[in-house]
Write a protein that holds these residues in place. Structure first.
Motif, PDB file in Angstrom:
ATOM      1  N   ASN A   1      15.592  -4.452  -3.172  1.00 27.01           N
ATOM      2  CA  ASN A   1      14.802  -5.259  -4.120  1.00 27.01           C
ATOM      3  C   ASN A   1      14.524  -4.550  -5.441  1.00 27.01           C
ATOM      4  O   ASN A   1      13.386  -4.496  -5.918  1.00 27.01           O
TER       5      ASN A   1
ATOM      6  N   ARG B   1       9.553   4.275  -6.119  1.00 28.95           N
ATOM      7  CA  ARG B   1       8.721   3.231  -6.711  1.00 28.95           C
ATOM      8  C   ARG B   1       7.464   3.024  -5.871  1.00 28.95           C
ATOM      9  O   ARG B   1       6.369   2.806  -6.400  1.00 28.95           O
TER      10      ARG B   1
ATOM     11  N   PHE C   1       5.591  -0.869  -1.181  1.00 30.16           N
ATOM     12  CA  PHE C   1       6.576  -1.543  -0.332  1.00 30.16           C
ATOM     13  C   PHE C   1       7.937  -0.890  -0.426  1.00 30.16           C
ATOM     14  O   PHE C   1       8.361  -0.461  -1.479  1.00 30.16           O
TER      15      PHE C   1
ATOM     16  N   THR D   1       9.432  -9.647  -5.865  1.00 31.07           N
ATOM     17  CA  THR D   1       9.347  -8.181  -5.844  1.00 31.07           C
ATOM     18  C   THR D   1       8.355  -7.692  -6.881  1.00 31.07           C
ATOM     19  O   THR D   1       7.536  -6.810  -6.610  1.00 31.07           O
TER      20      THR D   1
ATOM     21  N   HIS E   1       3.713  -8.299   7.641  1.00 21.68           N
ATOM     22  CA  HIS E   1       3.421  -9.114   6.465  1.00 21.68           C
ATOM     23  C   HIS E   1       1.927  -9.356   6.339  1.00 21.68           C
ATOM     24  O   HIS E   1       1.364  -9.368   5.261  1.00 21.68           O
TER      25      HIS E   1
ATOM     26  N   ARG F   1      -2.366  -4.565  -4.629  1.00 17.80           N
ATOM     27  CA  ARG F   1      -0.966  -4.167  -4.613  1.00 17.80           C
ATOM     28  C   ARG F   1      -0.682  -3.079  -5.609  1.00 17.80           C
ATOM     29  O   ARG F   1       0.243  -2.306  -5.476  1.00 17.80           O
ATOM     30  N   ARG F   2      -1.454  -3.072  -6.708  1.00 23.31           N
ATOM     31  CA  ARG F   2      -1.185  -2.042  -7.709  1.00 23.31           C
ATOM     32  C   ARG F   2      -1.649  -0.683  -7.247  1.00 23.31           C
ATOM     33  O   ARG F   2      -1.044   0.335  -7.555  1.00 23.31           O
TER      34      ARG F   2
ATOM     35  N   GLY G   1       2.750  -5.375  -7.885  1.00 20.97           N
ATOM     36  CA  GLY G   1       1.490  -5.496  -8.604  1.00 20.97           C
ATOM     37  C   GLY G   1       1.514  -6.345  -9.860  1.00 20.97           C
ATOM     38  O   GLY G   1       0.552  -6.335 -10.612  1.00 20.97           O
TER      39      GLY G   1
ATOM     40  N   ASP H   1       9.823  -2.249   5.418  1.00 21.49           N
ATOM     41  CA  ASP H   1      10.390  -3.312   6.248  1.00 21.49           C
ATOM     42  C   ASP H   1      11.860  -3.041   6.470  1.00 21.49           C
ATOM     43  O   ASP H   1      12.694  -3.263   5.597  1.00 21.49           O
TER      44      ASP H   1
ATOM     45  N   PHE I   1      11.716  -2.257   0.869  1.00 23.29           N
ATOM     46  CA  PHE I   1      12.359  -3.413   1.501  1.00 23.29           C
ATOM     47  C   PHE I   1      13.705  -3.051   2.103  1.00 23.29           C
ATOM     48  O   PHE I   1      14.341  -2.089   1.705  1.00 23.29           O
TER      49      PHE I   1
END
Lengths: 257, 859
Positions: free
Chosen positions: A111, A170, A105, B306, A67, A99-100, B311, A182, A107
């Protein structure tokens, strides 16, 4: 891998340029008498275009470590950098940009947004970022995860394995610097788990995608280039490419520490 | 993000629809009110425009400008000879005189009693039926011909319909003269207007009307048409010089406008009154939206997290929730707009059923109605949804990995009780200011009351989550006692999320608080009314008009004396008058008889003052005297509508009961009154009979006034009961209007319960797996619903009582009593229970129908 080979790999890493670095990361929860030290000073480098796995018994701090590496949590002490950019003290807007473009990620529980189709879920990061979408690229990603003929379906119409494929697509679609996974097979049966793990390995080999994966599953680490073992908040062992058998015995060792 | 928001809505259609209903009803009420009042306004507008359509100018009497409590004095008549004088002027092409009266013409219905117009005009006209005069006639014959002789009459289509009268029928009509028989020669309408509400009209020919309405040799107005090319202004210039001092000439347009303005005041009042209830429904709707969206946001924590991990910025998350709120708001407003159109028709029917009918023409759908309804509905939804939307942005990305992540309490959370107390404090000061500050204009007063009440509700709602636990413990006792395990679980469930329970209960609390407020206040007013009458009236019988409050012909009072049983007959005349620049009612009392039927509470003077009252003396009510600096010994000038003045010496001051004084500000002798007022009328006639009221005596008195069907004989007790009933009728209308808000809160409760059941799917699966039956599951949900509803009642009842106490205190000068109708409050509590049961029907079925296996696997 022998200890010598491990060292060799480490020096290789410094010349390759680490994608994710952590230096003396400490994470403490709570205060005073009831304080819990989840991480007690962890340092590591994640190598580009390699799959790094993090394993450890329950309570070892592996999820906490991931994390923090992924920017979802802040360390109490220490530095973390992604592609050279320190992230420990970044504000929300910068983290969002990160993050973009740099972080993907996957999960344990997939998610996915239930009201969007598989294709829409996959394209979500690109649409959030704005800008033009390269249809050829996105179609190839969907093809790669084997969902071209199911891309118009909603998550409720897909099996667990298919949903995880959507999640992986994704994560891959924005060509991030690193993808954090994760427990990606935590919710899947063994056959499907194998398929997903093969898919991850393939993404490393053909796309050169960097992965950091936390997992319980010894089979998962069998596909990793490097496995780090955590116990009580510290890295205690490290393996290079290893078989599931070797991983299991190392786990036993580590849990006795 | 727009797609995410909208798609999210579609995925949860049921929830979206239930949420939308919260706004639909409020918007419907709003648009319905606008349509209804616009239509009524237009109907009246049409009536007035038509009245003066063929008329260039109007000559009428110039009365004194006296206006009191919404009633204006009627203008005096002019001499009939003026018609020919005006008619012979060079630029005048035609002039026609007519008689018109608003209150004295009572048509006898098919039941033998005078038609009760509930305060609406009972119009009587006398017009020239000749073809040349028709240009001035605003009425259109639907059937038959105009009255052309003694004994003929034309009535309005509405009355004809209701009473089943047709051309050729013989009916009776009472005017200032005792009732007479007339033959219906025709049926007419005002232009295109279908119904005049409860108003009636009867049209006679001019000579007949002059006799019936005490206008012999006189006319009430002269309609004038100028020669081709003459403007109204030119006509006015020509006519003005030949007019006597007590006559005036004005253009038809000006007359029409004046009439329209007077009516506009009236319809505005109705509009604001109804809009207030729409506002209440929308306010409750806002609560429901806030609550529903808050719950949805909490449930979609993982989704938002999420999105953040892939983003999405905070703003994008905010947008996705706002888009949902906007979509609900817009769609609900559009639906509400159209439902409102239907409601307008429905409200009209409601008024008809309660005998409060208003004139209608074709429905008016103004642009303003559409724009305002859509805007208000959308904006309220948006504002209510803003808070949950902001909460959604607080979801940290890490929530995506953690299972069962609950939203952290908002940063403000520990301060909420303090904020709530501050809000309540603010509301109380606003309320105190609005109710007790002396010189505030009505608009400001009402606005501050509205603001104070809204803040009070919000403050109580904020603090209510703290009260949920203790309240649930109390109201949950029956559930625990009779509900078995299901009941106990229900009680526990209500306190799990006190904030959510409180929000849901708060929506119902508002409706119940308001209903309680109305009930308590009305009860106090009824008590005050009763006491006021009992204190003042010592007579056995009271004679009034059929509707109980408009004055009736003096001759009727005189007729009572004809009954052998009438021992003492005291007429009380009443009409408008002005002392200085203060308008008030002037009453005429008979010194010989009034003291035996009416109790004076003297401030200065005593009964002998009345006994010896001469025609140039007056007694004044002490409040009027205080307000206008009048003392015993002063000489006051009382101006009457006809322009005459009474010079009276003040010889006594009495204290009227503040709530319902039966006499006017100034009282003179009947003789003095009759000398200054043209067409004197009685407000009451008090009658004493030798052995007290009895059926036989009632019959005898009724026989005496048989010629005057508008007169109503009641014993004192019956009269008081009648007033109670009138109060109750008004109360029922208020309850129906408030019921709308209660219905909105029911939707809120259903929504919350459905969401709550959905959220606890796994838990319910577990309960069923360990042995809870379907029936028990249903019962558990039902008990939860009832407990929530009762919490709403437990909050609303005291709040309503408190508001009533506050208003009672504020109305102290009117001596309003404070009297709690316990029985009614119990009924409200029972209604809350019923609401709870109703709201639980669907969620309970869902809970019971759960597939246990799938529920256990539910993640």
């Amino acid at each position: 891998m022998t200890a010598m080979e491990t060292e060799h790999t480490q020096s290789e890493q410094s010349t390759n340029g680490a994608v994710v670095t952590a230096h003396d990361v400490v994470r403490v929860y709570g205060e005073g008498d009831t304080a819990v030290r989840a991480l007690c000073g962890v340092s590591l480098d994640v190598e580009r275009a390699k799959l790094t796995a993090v394993m450890g018994p329950s309570g070892s701090g592996k999820s906490t470590l991931m994390h923090i590496l992924a920017g979802l949590d802040r360390p109490t002490e220490g530095d973390v950098a992604i592609d050279g950019t320190p992230i420990a003290k970044l504000g929300d807007t910068e983290l969002t940009k990160l993050r973009r473009q740099h972080i993907g990620f996957v999960f344990q529980f997939f998610n996915l947004l239930p009201m969007l189709t598989a294709e829409e879920n996959i394209l979500l990061p690109l649409e959030l970022a704005g800008g033009k979408i390269d249809k050829a690229w996105t179609d190839s990603v969907i093809e790669r995860v084997g969902l071209t003929d199911r891309k118009k379906h909603r998550p409720s119409e897909l099996s667990g394995g298919q949903q995880q494929r959507v999640a992986i697509a994704r994560a891959l679609v924005s060509k991030p610097t690193v993808v954090f996974a994760d427990e990606p097979t935590g919710n899947l049966d063994s056959t499907t788990s194998h398929e997903i793990l093969d898919l991850l390995r393939e993404s490393v080999d053909t796309l050169g995608q960097t992965f950091v994966m936390v997992s319980h599953d010894p089979n998962a680490t069998a596909i990793s280039d490097r496995t780090l073992f955590l116990a009580d908040g510290l890295i205690v062992r490290e393996l290079g490419r290893a078989t599931a058998h070797e991983v299991l015995s190392t786990m036993e060792e580590v849990s006795k520490l | 993000m727009i797609r995410v928001g909208l798609r999210g809505l579609l995925g949860r259609k049921l929830r979206a629809i239930l949420t939308a209903f919260a706004i639909i009803l409020g918007v419907a009420m709003m648009s319905g009110t606008y349509v209804l009042t616009d239509t009524i306004d237009k109907a009246f507008s049409t009536i007035f425009d038509e009245s003066y359509a063929g008329t260039d100018v109007v000559v009428s009497g110039k009365g004194a400008d006296i206006d009191f409590q919404g009633t204006s004095a009627t203008a005096p008549p002019v001499d009939e000879s003026l018609v020919d004088e005006v008619g012979s002027l060079p630029n005048v092409e035609a002039a026609s005189g007519s008689v018109s009266d608003e209150t004295n013409t009572k048509i006898i219905g098919s039941d033998g009693k005078a038609i009760n117009t509930q305060g609406a005009p009972s119009l009587g006209f006398g017009i020239d039926p000749s073809p040349e005069a028709q240009r001035f006639n605003p009425l259109n014959l639907v059937e038959g011909t105009w009255a052309d002789a003694d004994g003929e009459v034309v009535i309005d289509a509405g009355t004809a319909d209701r009473e089943g009268y047709e051309v050729g029928d013989k009916i009776e009509i009472a005017t200032i003269q005792p009732k007479q028989e007339f033959e219906i020669t025709g049926i007419a309408k005002f232009g295109d207007v279908d119904s005049l509400g409860t108003a009636t009209f009867a049209i006679f020919d001019l000579p007949t009307a002059q006799k019936l309405l005490d206008r012999e040799g006189q006319v009430d107005s002269i309609s004038v048409a100028g020669a081709e090319g003459t403007t109204p202004e030119q006509l006015i210039d020509e006519i003005q010089p030949i007019l006597p001092a007590d006559a005036q000439v004005r253009s038809g347009a000006v007359e029409a406008q004046e009439d329209k303005d007077e009516i506009s005041e009236f319809t505005s009042f109705i509009e604001y009154f109804l809009l207030a209830f729409a506002g209440i429904a929308l306010f409750v709707g806002a609560f429901v939206i806030f609550n529903t969206l808050s719950i949805t946001v909490a449930q979609r924590t993982r989704e938002f997290a999420t999105m953040r991990t892939v983003g999405a910025s905070r703003r994008q998350i905010l947008w996705s929730v706002i888009v949902e709120a906007l979509a609900i708001g817009i769609i609900a407003s559009v639906i509400g707009l159209f439902v409102g159109f239907g409601l307008a028709l429905g409200l009209n029917e409601l008024f008809k059923a309660l005998d409060l009918e208003l004139p209608t023409a074709n429905m008016v759908y103004a642009t303003r109605t559409i724009v305002v309804s859509l805007l208000v509905g959308t904006i309220i939804t948006l504002v209510a949804g803003l808070f949950p939307a902001i909460r959604a942005t607080r979801v940290p990305p890490i929530a995506a990995v953690r299972e069962g992540y609950t939203l952290p309490k908002s940063r403000l959370s520990p301060f909420v009780p303090y904020i709530a107390v501050a809000v309540i404090g603010l509301s109380l000061s606003l309320l105190g200011y609005s109710m007790f500050k002396d010189d505030l204009d009505t608009a400001s007063r009402l606005l501050s009351i509205a603001g104070g009440v809204i803040l009070l509700f919000i403050g109580v709602a904020m603090i209510s989550s703290r009260l949920v636990r203790p309240l649930a413990a109390i109201v949950g006792l029956p559930a625990k006692a009779i509900g078995g395990a299901a009941g106990k679980l229900a009680r526990g469930n209500s306190v799990r999320n006190p904030g959510r329970t409180a929000s849901t209960a708060a929506a119902l609390m508002i409706g119940i608080a308001l209903v309680t407020f109305v009930a308590v206040l009305a009860n106090g007013m009824k008590a005050s009314n009763r006491e006021a009458i009992e204190d003042q009236v010592a007579a056995d019988y009271v004679v009034t008009a059929q509707d109980g409050f408009t004055p009736f012909v003096a001759a009727a009072g005189d007729a009572v004396e004809g009954s052998p049983d009438a021992e003492v007959v005291a007429n009380v005349r009443a009409d408008l008058g002005k002392v200085g620049d203060a308008s008030t009612y002037v009453t005429g009392i008979d010194p010989q008889t009034i003291l035996q039927t009416y109790n004076f509470d003297w401030k200065e003077g005593d009964d002998s003052v009345v006994q010896n009252l001469t025609n140039d003396q007056a007694i004044v009510d002490s409040k009027f005297a205080e307000d206008h600096d009048i003392a015993v010994g002063d000489t006051i000038s009382v101006l009457t509508p006809s322009g005459e003045t009474l010079e009276q010496q003040v010889v006594g001051l009495y204290e009227p009961p503040p709530f319902y004084p039966l006499l006017g500000g100034v009282s003179v002798t009947t003789e003095a009154f009759d000398s200054a007022y043209d067409r004197p009328r009685n407000q009451f006639t008090f009658v004493n009979v030798p052995d007290g009221a009895s059926d036989a005596t009632t019959e005898s008195l009724e026989a005496a006034v048989a010629e005057f069907p508008d007169a109503k004989i009641q014993t004192r007790a019956d009269w008081i009961t009648q007033q109670d009933e009138d109060f109750n009728q008004f109360l029922i209308m208020l309850y129906v209007l408030l019921a709308l808000s209660v219905i909105v809160s029911i939707f809120g409760m259903v929504n919350t319960l459905v969401l709550s059941v959905y959220e606890r799917t796994r838990e319910l699966g577990m309960l069923r797996a360990v042995g809870m039956t379907k029936r028990q599951a249903r019962r558990m949900v039902r008990h939860e619903s009832v407990i929530t509803a009762l919490i709403g009642a437990a909050l609303g009842l005291p709040l309503g009582i408190f508001l009533a106490a506050l208003v009672t205190r504020a109305l102290q000068e009117f001596d309003v009593r404070f009297s709690i109708p316990w029985g009614q409050l119990v009924v409200f509590a029972i209604i809350a229970v019923i609401v709870g049961i109703l709201a639980a029907i669907m969620p309970a079925r869902r809970a019971a129908k759960l597939n246990v296996l799938r529920a256990l696997q539910y993640e």
